[in-house]
Enzyme design. Structure first.
Site, PDB file in Angstrom:
ATOM      1  N   GLU A 199       0.799  -1.125  -0.068  1.00 29.69           N
ATOM      2  CA  GLU A 199      -0.030   0.051  -0.184  1.00 29.69           C
ATOM      3  C   GLU A 199       1.012   1.382   0.088  1.00 29.69           C
ATOM      4  O   GLU A 199       1.782   1.301   0.746  1.00 29.69           O
ATOM      5  CB  GLU A 199      -0.812   0.104   1.183  1.00 29.69           C
ATOM      6  CG  GLU A 199      -1.850   1.342   1.309  1.00 29.69           C
ATOM      7  CD  GLU A 199      -2.595   1.226   2.822  1.00 29.69           C
ATOM      8  OE1 GLU A 199      -3.733   1.910   2.409  1.00 29.69           O
ATOM      9  OE2 GLU A 199      -2.345   0.822   3.662  1.00 29.69           O
ATOM     10  N   ARG A 419       4.620 -13.971   9.768  1.00 28.26           N
ATOM     11  CA  ARG A 419       5.258 -12.804   9.734  1.00 28.26           C
ATOM     12  C   ARG A 419       6.398 -12.538  10.544  1.00 28.26           C
ATOM     13  O   ARG A 419       6.609 -13.196  11.440  1.00 28.26           O
ATOM     14  CB  ARG A 419       4.067 -11.919  10.200  1.00 28.26           C
ATOM     15  CG  ARG A 419       4.386 -10.386  10.443  1.00 28.26           C
ATOM     16  CD  ARG A 419       3.223  -9.572  11.062  1.00 28.26           C
ATOM     17  NE  ARG A 419       3.765  -8.092  11.386  1.00 28.26           N
ATOM     18  CZ  ARG A 419       3.142  -7.171  11.406  1.00 28.26           C
ATOM     19  NH1 ARG A 419       1.509  -7.450  11.325  1.00 28.26           N
ATOM     20  NH2 ARG A 419       3.382  -5.875  11.721  1.00 28.26           N
ATOM     21  N   LYS A 429       2.892   1.168  11.491  1.00 27.98           N
ATOM     22  CA  LYS A 429       3.637   2.559  10.778  1.00 27.98           C
ATOM     23  C   LYS A 429       3.055   3.432  11.545  1.00 27.98           C
ATOM     24  O   LYS A 429       3.641   4.494  11.780  1.00 27.98           O
ATOM     25  CB  LYS A 429       2.696   2.605   9.553  1.00 27.98           C
ATOM     26  CG  LYS A 429       3.196   1.647   8.218  1.00 27.98           C
ATOM     27  CD  LYS A 429       2.205   1.880   7.040  1.00 27.98           C
ATOM     28  CE  LYS A 429       2.750   0.869   5.911  1.00 27.98           C
ATOM     29  NZ  LYS A 429       1.857   1.160   4.773  1.00 27.98           N
TER      30      LYS A 429
END
Length: 772
Positions: A199, A419, A429
């Site tokens: 993204e 992950r 973020k």
């Protein structure tokens, strides 16, 4: 793939050669199972079953088209069998000597490419603890070089990672057999298409790096393609500049896609498919408030609009498209399930309104698809065969398949992996943005950040990162990893090629008079790397006046013989000590006849001859700053109720002023070096606001001392400098001995602050405390 290689993870000796050949040729899937553990290996290929490892290797090598000289290869294959069964050390050493001589001027055992002989002999060596131990004596340098090369191949690393995963899976499972398949299921050479869909709302971090590298790895493995697709379905967060930075981050990782696209390229098709799924009665419009909808989904309660007519749903969707006040109240939900145990399947939202302009399409659209709707559709439309994603999406995998089936699209196979999470590390973020906004870091490329830019600036190499990611393989374990393995791999990559230089801490540096040294300044050329002459040469200045570090000078004893590195031995004759205990100067006698192997102290030094000399002025000492860093947070893993501001490390950047030899002036930004006796560093350029000082960032080497959190016992003034409260409890001195100047964190006494005199039942004589 044409065949299946079944091996027992507990086989002894383990058939390393067979597994390595299977992964190298890609002519057989590797499956680990305890069934058939007596034989250890079984290959099903072209309708035949082979259980002898040597024959398995031959068959796979032939199927893979490996070059082969049958007569010479057979000799080495027989030697491999001997190595695997022999236990007599003299016999093993004789065989290793023969192989070492043979490889003196060869890269491979037979010819100029890898053959079955290389893989077979490597497997025998790898499987013998005794042979591996003999190689550690470093008496077979050519054999070690060859062995290390075969083991460093990506296919070999993947095979070894698969074995580790199979063993750990067995340990976690109570079943008698544990299956593990290596490679992508249903993959066909030349037809595999993977994709990396970031993204464009921020910078890539180390977690994204794993996804990007695995996508590229499998695309190359199967001679296929990797697509880079920007998932730009949320105008609130996305910016064009982030697309540029993401492509730059991928370039830093040496990841390059075969094509770059955007989800927004497919907005028209996505809208048409949304209309179709509504007409098919598989989606509906809903105006339930967000919090109420969330609670209804949790409780398994159907929306009051779930059974609305197709006409009403299309009317509301059309209103949404206009971005009107009425349209903004509505969203479109997939009609999957009301009370499925998997809550991801409880009628998820697939389209919602957003009136902000899109950075690519402007004001054309007021409605945007969610990731869960757009991703499977665009994957299918773009020809993706295997969608790699982290297993945090596993509950949503059925949702992915439902979308494709409901719209009758070409199927895509999902391959998920764990992950990456690291201790003392934030990947959110939002939380990383907080550090930037608070001015606690210099930016998104700060060496303390887990961003791609941050870890590359800290000195992490792409090769080490790639090896680390492949070593993780398709592991499903969700754990917080230590950084030590990654930095240890990095050290193995940089150590053979990092040039060696010297630096001396400026604080309390000690001048030394070298009696017997050159009257005039002398300059000699020495190798930058004693074990790798290809690194080049450097110029070293010799004079009768040199500088050493205070720490070294303090340790010298009267008449002690020491070694001045790259020069020779010297005998300490005198040193001047200040009232505070600091060493002011030292005098030594050069003793080049001395044996450096008999001295305990090997000292780095720099010439301090007058810069007015024409010779030394061309080799001036370079003012440098050595930077080291701590973790940004003081807790290994943050919990949901933790307040980030309470867990910020008070001081996480450390600076030491130093002088380095003139050879560092030839370095370019990003060059990795070793300051001997200090560690590995990456040149970060010259400081613009500090007189052009050279700045070097310390690269951790995987040892505990370089990785331990340094938070603790931080001075109040230093803590105040970053606007963070210092630690409230000051250390208490009890029978204080010598004070060490160290960045290691402090550990509370397990017996409290009261002095404890241990009583031992022993016949040893008593020794008085030297500090009492």
């Amino acid at each position: 793939m044409a065949g299946v290689l079944t091996v027992s993870a507990s086989a002894s000796p383990f058939p390393f050669a067979a597994v390595a050949t299977a992964t190298f040729t890609q002519k057989a899937e590797v499956s680990f199972s305890d069934e058939g553990a007596a034989t250890g290996v079984s290959l099903e290929l072209d309708g035949t079953t082979i259980v002898d490892e040597a024959e398995v290797v031959r068959a796979l090598a032939k199927a893979g088209g490996l070059a082969e000289d049958s007569a010479r290869s057979q000799t080495f294959i027989e030697l491999a069998k001997t190595l695997a069964s022999s236990t007599a050390v003299p016999e093993l050493i004789g065989a290793l000597d023969s192989l070492d001589d043979h490889l003196g001027f060869r890269t491979y055992l037979v010819g100029h490419e890898i053959t079955a002989a290389d893989l077979m002999v490597w497997g025998s060596v790898k499987g013998s603890v005794k042979i591996v131990g003999l190689l550690k004596n470093n008496k077979h340098v050519h054999l070690i070089r060859w062995f290390s090369h075969i083991e460093s191949l990506e296919s070999t690393q993947l095979a070894l990672a698969a074995l580790i995963e199979a063993k750990s899976h067995k340990a976690r499972s109570n079943k008698t057999a544990a299956g593990f398949t290596l490679g992508l299921p249903n993959a066909k050479e030349g037809q595999v298409v993977t994709r990396f869909p970031p993204e464009p709302s921020g910078y890539l971090h180390i977690g994204h790096a794993k996804a990007a590298m695995l996508n590229q790895y499998f695309a190359k493995m199967y001679k296929g393609k990797m697509l880079i697709r920007f998932d730009d379905t949320n105008p609130t967060k996305e910016r064009t500049e982030f697309e540029e930075t993401i492509l730059e981050d991928l370039a830093l990782l040496e990841v390059h896609g075969d094509a770059v696209s955007h989800t927004s390229d497919y907005f028209d098709q996505l809208y048409d498919l949304a209309v179709k799924i509504i007409k098919d009665g598989k989606a509906y419009a809903d105006d339930t408030e967000q919090m109420e909808m969330r609670q209804q989904r949790f409780d398994g309660i159907a929306s009051r609009h779930r059974e609305d007519s197709v006409e009403d749903n299309l009317k509301h969707f059309a209103e949404m498209k206009t971005g009107s006040a009425e349209g903004l109240r509505w969203c479109i939900r997939a009609k999957m399930s009301v009370d499925n145990p998997n809550k991801a399947l409880r009628d998820p939202v697939i389209y919602r309104c957003n009136v902000l302009p899109h950075h690519r399409t402007g004001d054309k659209w007021k409605i945007y698809p969610t990731y869960d709707f757009a991703c499977p559709i665009v994957d299918s439309l773009e020809g993706v065969t295997h969608a790699l994603r982290t297993n945090e999406y596993r509950d949503r995998n059925p949702q992915y398949y439902w979308m494709i089936e409901a719209l009758n699209l070409r199927p895509v196979f999902i391959w998920d992996f764990s992950r990456l999470n690291f201790i003392y590390t934030l990947l959110s973020k939002r939380k990383l943005h907080w550090f930037v906004d608070q001015g606690l870091v210099s930016g998104w490329d700060d060496p303390r950040f887990p961003t791609v830019r941050g870890i590359r600036r800290r000195g992490l190499t792409v090769e080490a990162l790639r090896q680390f990611m492949l070593a993780q393989g398709p592991s499903q374990a969700i754990v917080s990893l230590e950084w030590d393995t990654l930095w240890t791999l990095n050290k193995k990559v940089i150590d053979p090629v990092a040039p060696r230089f010297w630096a001396i801490n400026k604080q309390d540096a000690v001048p030394v008079t070298v009696r017997g040294g050159p009257v005039d300044v002398e300059v000699k050329k020495l190798p930058k790397h004693k074990k790798n002459p290809d690194v080049g040469e450097k110029e070293t200045v010799f004079s009768s006046s040199i500088l050493i570090e205070q720490e070294d000078a303090v340790s010298f004893q009267q008449n002690e013989e020491i070694t001045l590195m790259d020069w020779g031995n010297a005998i300490v004759r005198s040193k001047t000590i200040s009232p505070t205990g600091k060493i002011l100067d030292v005098t030594v006698d050069l003793h080049l006849e001395g044996d450096f192997r008999k001295t305990k102290k090997k000292i780095t030094w720099l010439s301090s001859a007058s810069t007015s000399s024409s010779t030394s002025s061309s080799h001036p000492l370079v003012e440098t700053t050595l930077l080291d860093y701590d973790y940004l947070i003081t807790k290994k893993k943050l919990e949901e109720d933790d307040k980030l501001e309470d867990l910020v490390t008070p001081v996480s950047e450390f600076r030491e002023e130093a002088v380095a030899d003139a050879n560092v002036k030839d370095l370019k930004k990003g060059d990795i070096i070793q300051f001997e006796r200090k560690g590995y560093y990456i040149f970060d350029g010259t400081a613009k606001d500090d007189g052009g000082r050279f700045e070097f960032i310390h690269i951790p080497d995987g040892r505990a001392a370089s990785l331990a959190s340094k938070a603790g016992g931080v001075p109040a003034a230093a803590a105040a400098a970053v606007g963070t409260p210092p630690l409230t409890k000051a250390p208490v001195a009890v029978n204080a001995g010598p004070v060490a100047d160290t960045k290691m964190y402090k550990v509370e006494k397990v017996y409290g602050e009261d002095g404890v005199i241990p009583v031992a039942d022993t016949k040893m004589y008593k020794v008085d405390n030297v500090y009492a």
